[in-house]
Design an enzyme around this catalytic site. Structure first.
Site, PDB file in Angstrom:
ATOM      1  CG  HIS A  72       9.585   4.900  -8.721  1.00  0.00           C
ATOM      2  ND1 HIS A  72       9.014   4.615  -7.292  1.00  0.00           N
ATOM      3  CD2 HIS A  72       9.326   6.309  -8.925  1.00  0.00           C
ATOM      4  CE1 HIS A  72       8.828   5.732  -6.708  1.00  0.00           C
ATOM      5  NE2 HIS A  72       8.576   6.776  -7.688  1.00  0.00           N
ATOM      6  CE1 TYR A 201       7.319  -2.929  -3.502  1.00  0.00           C
ATOM      7  CE2 TYR A 201       5.962  -4.052  -2.237  1.00  0.00           C
ATOM      8  CZ  TYR A 201       6.250  -3.113  -3.337  1.00  0.00           C
ATOM      9  OH  TYR A 201       5.224  -2.797  -4.259  1.00  0.00           O
ATOM     10  N   PRO A 293      -2.286  -7.089  -2.552  1.00  0.00           N
ATOM     11  CG  PRO A 293      -2.659  -5.289  -1.132  1.00  0.00           C
ATOM     12  CD  PRO A 293      -2.997  -6.813  -1.326  1.00  0.00           C
ATOM     13  CE  LYS A 297       3.159  -7.870 -11.700  1.00  0.00           C
ATOM     14  NZ  LYS A 297       3.554  -6.413 -11.641  1.00  0.00           N
ATOM     15  CE1 TYR A 384       6.597  -4.202  -7.036  1.00  0.00           C
ATOM     16  CE2 TYR A 384       7.544  -2.673  -8.537  1.00  0.00           C
ATOM     17  CZ  TYR A 384       6.900  -2.738  -7.566  1.00  0.00           C
ATOM     18  OH  TYR A 384       6.132  -1.887  -6.508  1.00  0.00           O
TER      19      TYR A 384
END
Ligand code: RFL
Ligand code: PHB
Length: 389
Positions: A72, A201, A293, A297, A384
């Site tokens: 991604h 998200y 979560p 990570k 990220y």
């Protein structure tokens, strides 16, 4: 039985450490309290950092991940009814790999079975001994009614948050830092095509949501829920209705629903225990720290811990103590940065029961800044995709 390193726990930390040590010619035995099928049945992480991918490649277990995983280049943040893309690759030159923890575990288990190294599944009453001052630590467990002992040079505590290793350290040797969040995540896995080709998200008044996936035909969705909720109270229909209510109209129109393959509730927690080395016992992964979560990570931190640990042990057997001496310090620096990022993203994306209208407005202003400032987007993207080891 005698080995160089006794590894407690056959989750991703234990199996990956076993793989790295075997690759370096260091003998190791893994002791796991559950069955292999039980370990594979736990649906957890889905997003791998490039560093984790490279680590799996380094021991030759990456083939299926590259064939079936989904690289991604970006993620979406959705708030105020609008979707905003963070172009991870454009901002950092790195991408993430969507490939389930279950699949990583399956690949590591297969490689271990092929290598012929010992893994003891369904070991009861596992206990660890003589690690603080002694040179000859040992592990005891019960299997099929008989008590067994493993003599070893080191014990690796890869037995997760509820494991026996951290719990066996004398209380005056360890410092714990903890923050528990006032909500949970209800997750649902279903064989339906993902809503979008990238993760979304969601920040919504009704609570956080996440649209993730395991493949082009299997989706993983989450909604923030109350800590009092029981998974039995959530029918599939109720889940889909709640998720749809948190999605913007264009996305909700594309949501394909179907029967759940799995549903579970996870509590959100930040936790770090310091240090991570106690004589000849070394903790790694969830045994030493937990992140909520939201930042994806946990598994990635487990991977970097065991990479440092394997380096330290290889150094030790080559006659250099330095890397093992710095094990805690090297891990904890990276861990605290991931803890900060995970806490920040959790604070930004969830509806906290104690938040008033001021906190809500500040949250939206921060999201607005995040998606419209290249500097802010880049700071998020860097974390990220994973900070360098
Ligand atoms: P695990 O996976 O808990 O494995 C520990 C193993 O030790 C065994 N064990 C024992 N064995 C022998 N004797 C004992 N006394 C024992 N006690 C326990 C257990 O049976 C188990 O097999 O820890 P490990 O290996 O450190 O791996 C950590 C990861 O599992 C965890 O950090 C991630 O799943 C966190 N996580 C995510 N991480 C990511 O990097 N990316 C993600 O996208 C992501 N999503 C998630 C997540 C965790 C979630 N939950 C359920 C909290 C999403 C969710 C919902
Ligand atoms: C998942 O796919 O399970 C997943 C993805 C991203 C997260 C957490 C979980 O931040």
């Amino acid at each position: 039985m005698r080995t160089q390193v006794a590894i407690i726990g056959a989750g991703p930390s234990g199996l990956l450490l076993g793989g790295l040590l075997s690759h370096a010619g260091i003998d190791n035995v893994i002791v796991e309290q559950r069955s292999g099928d039980y370990v594979l049945g736990r649906i957890r992480a889905g997003v791998l950092e490039q560093g984790t991918v490279e680590l799996l490649d380094s021991i030759g277990v990456g083939a299926r991940m590259h064939a079936e995983g989904l690289p991604h280049d970006g993620v979406e943040l959705c708030f105020g009814g609008k979707r905003h893309r963070i172009p991870l690759f454009e901002l950092t030159g790195k991408r993430v790999m969507v490939y389930g923890q279950t699949e990583v575990t399956r690949d590591l288990m297969q490689a271990r079975a092929d290598s012929g190294r010992t893994t003891v599944y369904e070991a009861d009453a596992v206990s660890v001994h003589d690690f603080i001052d002694g040179q000859r630590p040992s592990v005891r467990y019960r299997k099929d009614g008989a008590v067994h002992t493993i003599e070893c040079d080191f014990i690796a505590g890869c037995d997760g948050f509820h494991g026996v290793c951290r719990a066996s350290v004398p209380a005056d040797r360890i410092t714990l830092h903890e923050k528990v969040y006032p909500f949970g995540w209800l997750g649902l896995l279903a064989d339906v095509p993902p809503l979008s080709h990238e993760l979304i998200y969601l920040n919504h008044e009704r609570g956080f949501g996440l649209c993730s996936m395991r493949s082009r035909t299997r989706s993983r969705y989450y909604v923030q829920c109350s800590l009092d909720d029981k998974v039995e109270q959530w029918s599939d229909d109720a889940f889909w209705t709640e998720l749809r209510a948190r999605l913007p109209a264009d996305a909700a129109a594309n949501l394909v629903t179907g029967p759940s393959l799995e549903k579970s509730i996870a509590q959100l927690r930040s936790f770090v225990s310091e240090p991570m080395r106690f004589g000849r016992l070394l903790l790694a992964g969830d045994a030493a720290h937990i992140v909520p979560p939201t930042g994806a990570k946990g598994l990635n931190l487990a991977a970097s811990d065991v990479a440092y640990l394997a380096q330290g042990l290889v150094g030790h057997y080559k006659g250099s103590a330095t890397e093992l001496e710095h094990y805690s310090e090297r891990c904890l620096r990276r861990i605290w940065r991931a803890e900060r990022f995970s806490w920040w993203m959790t604070s930004l994306m969830h509806n906290f029961p104690s938040n008033g209208s001021f906190d809500r407005k500040v949250q939206l202003a921060e999201l607005d800044y995040l998606v419209h400032s290249e500097a802010a987007s880049k700071a998020m993207a860097e974390n990220y995709v994973g900070l360098p080891m």
